[in-house]
Motif scaffolding. Structure first.
Motif, short mmCIF file in Angstrom:
data_model
loop_
_atom_site.label_atom_id
_atom_site.label_comp_id
_atom_site.label_asym_id
_atom_site.label_seq_id
_atom_site.Cartn_x
_atom_site.Cartn_y
_atom_site.Cartn_z
N ARG A 114 0.98 -1.17 -0.01
CA ARG A 114 0.07 0.19 -0.03
C ARG A 114 0.98 1.18 0.02
NH1 ARG A 114 -2.67 -3.37 -1.39
NH2 ARG A 114 -4.51 -4.28 -0.44
N GLN A 115 0.76 1.93 -1.14
CA GLN A 115 1.76 3.27 -1.04
C GLN A 115 1.44 4.28 -0.26
OE1 GLN A 115 1.28 2.93 -5.86
NE2 GLN A 115 2.52 4.53 -5.49
N GLU A 118 -4.41 6.30 -1.88
CA GLU A 118 -5.45 5.54 -2.56
C GLU A 118 -5.52 5.82 -4.13
OE1 GLU A 118 -9.02 6.23 -0.48
OE2 GLU A 118 -8.26 5.75 1.37
N ASP A 121 -2.92 3.29 -5.47
CA ASP A 121 -3.38 2.12 -5.27
C ASP A 121 -4.48 1.52 -6.08
OD1 ASP A 121 -1.25 1.79 -3.21
OD2 ASP A 121 -2.93 2.27 -1.69
N SER A 122 -5.50 2.27 -6.33
CA SER A 122 -6.47 1.96 -7.28
C SER A 122 -6.05 1.77 -8.68
CB SER A 122 -7.59 3.10 -7.20
OG SER A 122 -8.25 3.26 -5.85
N ARG A 124 -2.98 0.86 -9.60
CA ARG A 124 -2.56 -0.54 -9.73
C ARG A 124 -3.38 -1.55 -9.97
NH1 ARG A 124 0.62 -1.86 -5.77
NH2 ARG A 124 -0.07 0.06 -4.27
N GLU A 125 -4.32 -1.39 -9.11
CA GLU A 125 -5.50 -2.56 -8.94
C GLU A 125 -6.04 -2.58 -10.32
OE1 GLU A 125 -7.78 -5.75 -7.84
OE2 GLU A 125 -5.92 -4.78 -6.91
N SER A 173 3.25 -1.73 5.37
CA SER A 173 2.62 -2.80 4.44
C SER A 173 2.80 -4.03 4.93
CB SER A 173 2.90 -2.38 2.91
OG SER A 173 2.48 -1.39 2.41
#
Length: 351
Positions: A114-115, A118, A121-122, A124-125, A173
């Motif tokens: 988790r960077q 958000e 992170d989204s 990358r997801e 993380s």
């Protein structure tokens, strides 16, 4: 690369593992023995071999060997050559680490990150949702898929830099992650370290995260272990600014990537502390390979090995996948098994 050929040597006395394999027929696990189960499984699965498997197949409650004679010959040859000729190649996620964690799917070393941002992170997801189906699609040619994997990894690494990943974010993380090593991993590493047998841990993830998992979950280091994975470059403020060398992804994590290797400890058992020359590792032409996917067998590409024992961890979809796994691996450990079976195997290889 095709393995080098060598004459098969027979041990004057069978090792403990093979005595146990030959003497036991497949049977149900003791129902009192705990087993990690997927949340959707309502019962423990007995060991049931596919009908098409050779009638000579043998198994234990936790493992299956489809060709015990072939395994016996490999064990005898590696024993005869001695520990100085042996190296261990291991996948990380789902192999050294447990597949299940407190009743749920454990996190991977890449997935746990988790960077602290958000938005990134989204992003990358979203990349995962787009490229992962490509990764597992068997109909896409390998060369085309390799280019797409390179593209995926490049975009992901770019987001990590752009999103301001820090060393502190990595530590947090890992501290918050649902990840754990298999029982018996420490015993395996101690056994191998005592005999100066190198362990190359191959991963398409991030070396810095894997090393942090080692630090936080094992609380110690091993001088014979190297992580062959993507390595980050941080500035003086602890912010990610670049990645070293070429990208290692799911289709090229093998001994061709040894230039990316770096030790968990400061040295690889070399009394002079030098780890620049990997020719000594490559001269170890007997291999114990540990993986949880059939594709992990490619980790030994780039090595002219004489003997290779491939041990696979089949963590889920046992009845569906057992035939393929038992045909690909010399021994298959079932149901998110502990590492203790491998400890027994290496103690037979290096008595």
């Amino acid at each position: 690369m095709r393995p080098m050929t060598s004459p098969l040597l027979l041990s004057p006395s069978p090792c403990r593992l093979l005595r146990r394999l030959f003497s036991r027929a497949p049977r149900r696990r003791n129902p009192t023995t705990p087993r990690p189960l997927a949340p959707h499984l309502g019962r423990r699965l007995p060991l049931r071999l596919p009908a098409s498997m050779s009638s000579s197949s043998v198994g234990t409650p936790d493992s299956v060997v489809a060709d015990a004679d072939a395994l016996a010959r490999k064990v005898a040859a590696i024993r005869a050559a001695g520990p100085a000729k042996l190296q261990v190649i291991a996948d990380f996620d789902g192999t050294l680490t447990r597949y299940w964690y407190d009743g749920s799917r454990g996190q991977s070393s890449h997935g746990l990150l988790r960077q602290g941002n958000e938005e990134f992170d989204s992003k990358r997801e979203a990349l995962f949702e787009h490229y992962h189906p490509i990764e597992i699609n068997p109909d896409i040619p390998v060369l085309e898929k390799a280019k797409l994997m390179e593209e995926w990894w490049g975009k992901t690494h770019g987001l990590l830099i752009e999103g301001g990943l820090t060393q502190e974010a990595i530590k947090k993380s890992v501290a918050d992650a649902a990840i754990a090593f298999r029982d018996g991993v420490v015993e395996l590493f101690e056994f191998l370290e005592a005999r100066d047998i190198p362990v190359l841990v191959f991963s398409a993830g991030l070396a810095d995260i894997i090393e942090e998992v080692f630090r936080q979950k094992l609380h110690r280091s091993f001088k014979n272990i190297k992580i062959v994975s993507n390595r980050m470059v941080f500035n003086e403020e602890g912010c990610l600014v670049a990645f070293k060398g070429k990208t290692i992804h799911v289709l090229n994590k093998n001994e061709h990537s040894l230039d990316m290797a770096a030790p968990v400890h400061d040295s690889l058992g070399d009394p002079n502390g030098s780890i620049d020359d990997y020719s000594l590792v490559k001269k170890r032409t007997n291999v114990l390979l540990l993986g949880d996917h059939i594709g992990d067998l490619g980790m030994s590409d780039g090595l002219n090995y004489e003997n290779r024992i491939a041990a696979g961890f089949l963590n889920t979809n046992i009845e569906k996948s057992l035939k393929d796994y038992s045909g690909a691996f010399d021994i298959v450990y079932l149901n998110d098994a502990s590492m203790r079976g491998v400890v027994e195997l290496v103690s037979d290889l290096c008595p």
